[in-house]
Scaffold this motif. Structure first.
Motif, PDB file in Angstrom:
ATOM      1  N   UNK A  95      53.862 103.329  94.806  1.00  0.00           N
ATOM      2  CA  UNK A  95      53.730 104.567  94.032  1.00  0.00           C
ATOM      3  C   UNK A  95      52.723 104.406  92.902  1.00  0.00           C
ATOM      4  N   UNK A  96      52.931 103.398  92.054  1.00  0.00           N
ATOM      5  CA  UNK A  96      52.125 103.260  90.841  1.00  0.00           C
ATOM      6  C   UNK A  96      50.699 102.823  91.154  1.00  0.00           C
ATOM      7  N   UNK A  97      50.548 101.768  91.963  1.00  0.00           N
ATOM      8  CA  UNK A  97      49.212 101.231  92.244  1.00  0.00           C
ATOM      9  C   UNK A  97      48.256 102.294  92.789  1.00  0.00           C
ATOM     10  N   UNK A  98      48.643 103.107  93.811  1.00  0.00           N
ATOM     11  CA  UNK A  98      47.698 104.137  94.295  1.00  0.00           C
ATOM     12  C   UNK A  98      47.342 105.175  93.232  1.00  0.00           C
ATOM     13  N   UNK A  99      48.276 105.469  92.319  1.00  0.00           N
ATOM     14  CA  UNK A  99      48.032 106.516  91.335  1.00  0.00           C
ATOM     15  C   UNK A  99      47.183 106.043  90.159  1.00  0.00           C
ATOM     16  N   UNK A 100      47.123 104.734  89.932  1.00  0.00           N
ATOM     17  CA  UNK A 100      46.314 104.233  88.816  1.00  0.00           C
ATOM     18  C   UNK A 100      45.003 103.635  89.317  1.00  0.00           C
ATOM     19  N   UNK A 101      44.558 104.069  90.482  1.00  0.00           N
ATOM     20  CA  UNK A 101      43.303 103.546  91.045  1.00  0.00           C
ATOM     21  C   UNK A 101      42.120 103.696  90.091  1.00  0.00           C
ATOM     22  N   UNK A 102      41.956 104.836  89.380  1.00  0.00           N
ATOM     23  CA  UNK A 102      40.826 104.918  88.428  1.00  0.00           C
ATOM     24  C   UNK A 102      40.897 103.855  87.332  1.00  0.00           C
ATOM     25  N   UNK A 103      42.091 103.567  86.812  1.00  0.00           N
ATOM     26  CA  UNK A 103      42.225 102.534  85.783  1.00  0.00           C
ATOM     27  C   UNK A 103      41.940 101.156  86.366  1.00  0.00           C
ATOM     28  N   UNK A 104      42.376 100.910  87.604  1.00  0.00           N
ATOM     29  CA  UNK A 104      42.086  99.631  88.251  1.00  0.00           C
ATOM     30  C   UNK A 104      40.581  99.457  88.451  1.00  0.00           C
ATOM     31  N   UNK A 105      39.917 100.546  88.854  1.00  0.00           N
ATOM     32  CA  UNK A 105      38.467 100.477  89.045  1.00  0.00           C
ATOM     33  C   UNK A 105      37.752 100.220  87.722  1.00  0.00           C
ATOM     34  N   UNK A 106      38.201 100.880  86.657  1.00  0.00           N
ATOM     35  CA  UNK A 106      37.597 100.667  85.341  1.00  0.00           C
ATOM     36  C   UNK A 106      37.763  99.226  84.879  1.00  0.00           C
ATOM     37  N   UNK A 107      38.965  98.693  85.030  1.00  0.00           N
ATOM     38  CA  UNK A 107      39.215  97.303  84.641  1.00  0.00           C
ATOM     39  C   UNK A 107      38.386  96.344  85.485  1.00  0.00           C
ATOM     40  N   UNK A 108      38.244  96.628  86.760  1.00  0.00           N
ATOM     41  CA  UNK A 108      37.459  95.759  87.642  1.00  0.00           C
ATOM     42  C   UNK A 108      35.992  95.720  87.214  1.00  0.00           C
ATOM     43  N   UNK A 109      35.457  96.879  86.855  1.00  0.00           N
ATOM     44  CA  UNK A 109      34.051  96.953  86.462  1.00  0.00           C
ATOM     45  C   UNK A 109      33.818  96.209  85.152  1.00  0.00           C
ATOM     46  N   UNK A 110      34.690  96.433  84.176  1.00  0.00           N
ATOM     47  CA  UNK A 110      34.545  95.728  82.906  1.00  0.00           C
ATOM     48  C   UNK A 110      34.702  94.222  83.101  1.00  0.00           C
ATOM     49  N   UNK A 111      35.661  93.810  83.915  1.00  0.00           N
ATOM     50  CA  UNK A 111      35.853  92.388  84.175  1.00  0.00           C
ATOM     51  C   UNK A 111      34.619  91.798  84.848  1.00  0.00           C
ATOM     52  N   UNK A 112      34.030  92.545  85.765  1.00  0.00           N
ATOM     53  CA  UNK A 112      32.811  92.085  86.432  1.00  0.00           C
ATOM     54  C   UNK A 112      31.703  91.843  85.415  1.00  0.00           C
ATOM     55  N   UNK A 113      31.507  92.796  84.519  1.00  0.00           N
ATOM     56  CA  UNK A 113      30.464  92.650  83.503  1.00  0.00           C
ATOM     57  C   UNK A 113      30.724  91.439  82.625  1.00  0.00           C
ATOM     58  N   UNK A 114      31.935  91.308  82.110  1.00  0.00           N
ATOM     59  CA  UNK A 114      32.248  90.240  81.152  1.00  0.00           C
ATOM     60  C   UNK A 114      32.134  88.872  81.807  1.00  0.00           C
TER      61      UNK A 114
END
Length: 278
Positions: free
Chosen positions: A188-207
């Motif tokens: 339930x939660x993981x599919x609904x927070x996909x935008x936040x997961x994508x944002x965290x992934x992008x920032x983590x990639x940069x850092x």
């Protein structure tokens, strides 16, 4: 109404000027990558090269220290992918616990987590190095990758704010249908927070891609160096530094970062604007 065209023009002129000011260092870097190393700083005021040196890219790609630049890119990708997976998944798990579960001392532990968010990274460098040295983890990627699997405070806070926007009635309906806490989390939660997961992934990639302190402290073999350390190897205090090759490979190292940004910029805006940080 007659003042609107003037305001519109003034706004776009200022915005274009600011954008040009921000992107100018990258343009200078790109143009300098085609100049001879000896002329880069002699003609720093001239943006267009007087002589286009395309061999800077071929020389830079050949690498240094017996290792091609492709090896350093591969090392960076390994570090980035492993650390990003760990940081995003563990942060989502912790955020779910803070946002949805009621347990004793939750407010206290949330405050502790927020304090670690405010703690400067430099303060923890020496204690972490001593700890990893005693664990015999030096000269490996473990000190860089393993801590990511214990969550990142900024990502945890980001996802907590996002999860709180999800109606709790969904949790109640899933619980009535027989979902336990773990199943509720990944179904339930993981599919609904996909935008936040994508944002965290992008920032983590940069850092992780631009990180230099971690590899400098824990990696001693050139075969394990990421891109950030490989670029430093083109500079030599005792001999002539190959600035042209270093600038050329700096442009190459920016390609993944720019590609990720333009591919996922929609998720960055959506993830931040819908998580209480707008």
């Amino acid at each position: 109404m007659r003042y609107k065209p003037l305001k519109w023009t003034l706004y776009h002129v200022i915005a274009a000027g600011g954008a040009l000011l921000m992107v100018y260092p990258v343009i200078w870097l790109l143009m300098s990558s085609f100049k001879p190393s000896a002329q880069i700083f002699q003609t720093a005021g001239s943006l267009i090269p007087s002589e286009w040196i395309w061999t800077n890219y071929s020389q830079g790609w050949q690498g240094i220290g017996g290792y091609g630049f492709g090896t350093f890119i591969k090392n960076s990708l390994v570090l980035v992918v492993l650390a990003t997976i760990g940081a995003v998944l563990s942060s989502a798990f912790v955020a779910f616990g803070f946002a949805r579960l009621k347990f004793f001392g939750s407010s206290f532990w949330f405050a502790i987590m927020m304090v670690t968010l405010m703690l400067p990274h430099d303060v923890t460098l020496v204690p972490q190095y001593i700890m990893f040295a005693k664990m015999d983890w030096l000269n490996s990627i473990k000190p860089i990758v393993v801590p990511a699997y214990f969550g990142a405070p900024f990502f945890i806070f980001l996802m907590i704010q996002f999860i709180r926007t999800i109606p709790s009635e969904l949790d109640e309906a899933a619980t009535i249908d027989g979902c336990g806490k773990f199943r509720l989390f990944y179904r339930i939660i993981i599919p609904l927070i996909a935008p936040a997961l994508a944002t965290a992934s992008i920032f983590s990639f940069y850092w992780r891609w631009e990180d230099l302190i971690g590899p400098v402290l824990y990696l001693n073999k050139p075969s394990m160096y990421p891109v950030s350390m490989a670029l430093k190897m083109y500079l030599d205090a005792d001999t002539l530094s190959n600035w042209g090759a270093m600038f050329a490979m700096s442009i190459v190292s920016l390609v993944p970062v720019v590609a990720v940004f333009f591919a996922f910029q929609k998720h960055i805006v959506e993830g931040i604007s819908t998580s209480g940080l707008k």
